[in-house]
Design a protein around this motif. Sequence first.
Motif, PDB file in Angstrom:
ATOM      1  N   GLU A 282       0.836  -1.202   0.000  1.00 51.98           N
ATOM      2  CA  GLU A 282       0.000   0.000   0.000  1.00 51.98           C
ATOM      3  C   GLU A 282       0.872   1.255   0.000  1.00 51.98           C
ATOM      4  OE1 GLU A 282      -2.587  -0.176   3.305  1.00 51.98           O
ATOM      5  OE2 GLU A 282      -3.791  -1.844   2.535  1.00 51.98           O
ATOM      6  N   THR A 283       1.930   1.229   0.803  1.00 53.69           N
ATOM      7  CA  THR A 283       2.820   2.393   0.871  1.00 53.69           C
ATOM      8  C   THR A 283       3.491   2.650  -0.465  1.00 53.69           C
ATOM      9  OG1 THR A 283       3.241   1.952   3.219  1.00 53.69           O
ATOM     10  CG2 THR A 283       4.789   3.396   2.070  1.00 53.69           C
TER      11      THR A 283
ATOM     12  N   ILE B   9       0.958   4.182  -2.878  1.00 52.84           N
ATOM     13  CA  ILE B   9       0.742   5.601  -2.585  1.00 52.84           C
ATOM     14  C   ILE B   9       1.931   6.425  -3.071  1.00 52.84           C
ATOM     15  CG2 ILE B   9       0.501   7.288  -0.722  1.00 52.84           C
ATOM     16  CD1 ILE B   9      -1.035   5.134   0.850  1.00 52.84           C
ATOM     17  N   ALA B  10       3.145   5.907  -2.858  1.00 55.76           N
ATOM     18  CA  ALA B  10       4.346   6.618  -3.297  1.00 55.76           C
ATOM     19  C   ALA B  10       4.371   6.752  -4.819  1.00 55.76           C
ATOM     20  CB  ALA B  10       5.591   5.892  -2.805  1.00 55.76           C
TER      21      ALA B  10
ATOM     22  N   THR C  55      -3.170  14.525   0.881  1.00 54.60           N
ATOM     23  CA  THR C  55      -3.317  14.224   2.303  1.00 54.60           C
ATOM     24  C   THR C  55      -4.780  14.152   2.722  1.00 54.60           C
ATOM     25  OG1 THR C  55      -3.156  16.592   2.866  1.00 54.60           O
ATOM     26  CG2 THR C  55      -1.110  15.313   2.848  1.00 54.60           C
TER      27      THR C  55
ATOM     28  N   ALA D 211      -4.996   4.816   1.955  1.00 55.76           N
ATOM     29  CA  ALA D 211      -4.756   3.512   2.559  1.00 55.76           C
ATOM     30  C   ALA D 211      -6.057   2.730   2.751  1.00 55.76           C
ATOM     31  CB  ALA D 211      -4.035   3.677   3.897  1.00 55.76           C
TER      32      ALA D 211
END
Length: 259
Positions: free
Chosen positions: A2-3, A6-7, A210, A215
């Motif tokens: 997931e990280t 997102i990146a 943001t 997530a």
Amino acid sequence: METLAIALLAFFAAGWFVLAGADIGTGMLTPWLGRNDRERRLVLASFAPFFLGNEVWLVATAGVLVGCFPTLEGELLSGQLPVLLALLTGWIVRDAGLWSRGRGPGPRWRAACDAAVTCGSWTVALSWGWLLAALLTGRPYAPATGATALLTALAVAALFAAHGLGFATLRLTGLPYERARRLVGHAGRPWQSFALTALLMGGLPLWAGTALPLAERAASPGTLGLLVPTLLVVTPLLVTVQAWTWHTFRHRVTGPSYL
């Protein structure tokens, strides 16, 4: 995973704002930088080698959103439909003006195409400001309204124009360059203005992101396990091609391009 997803989304979105923001901003200022047919052709030639490659970053951003965050993509598409339609319309009108300019019968045709490039560029910039207004105010699933939407759209459009102006000082020659340089100012080097606006442009989608529950709206681990490694393999190729393009066409333009 997931990280990493997102990146990747943040990387492609920021890359589009920095790279495509330059040609959109320059297109917004075409009537001011170019006062006649030849000068306007020079202005368009300044970003002609880049705009198609830059658009790939927006396609990649949409692809990551659809593949890795399908639920969020559906919610944004339904909630921001008027904004996205305006954005798409401006994009099509601008590109149609760029591709059609050299294929028409005379100066009136070219003037109409130049107007399409300018109006389309302004529409794209204002639409992004409208969309970012909704994200930054915490209402990502409904179009922003009121004074906040208007001021944010105008501020983002102004940043696009400033970014394009910095790009123009790096690429143009002759009177169009002098006009761009006059607005940027003679203090410091031309690249400093472009670097500053690039930093601000890249920060816009990161700030707006943001407000998105990325997530919580990510695809299943199996889907991410398939898509994210593929994207990690493709991304260096995209960056390499983009770097080669900017290196190849790094010199100032002195004549018309293939457009």
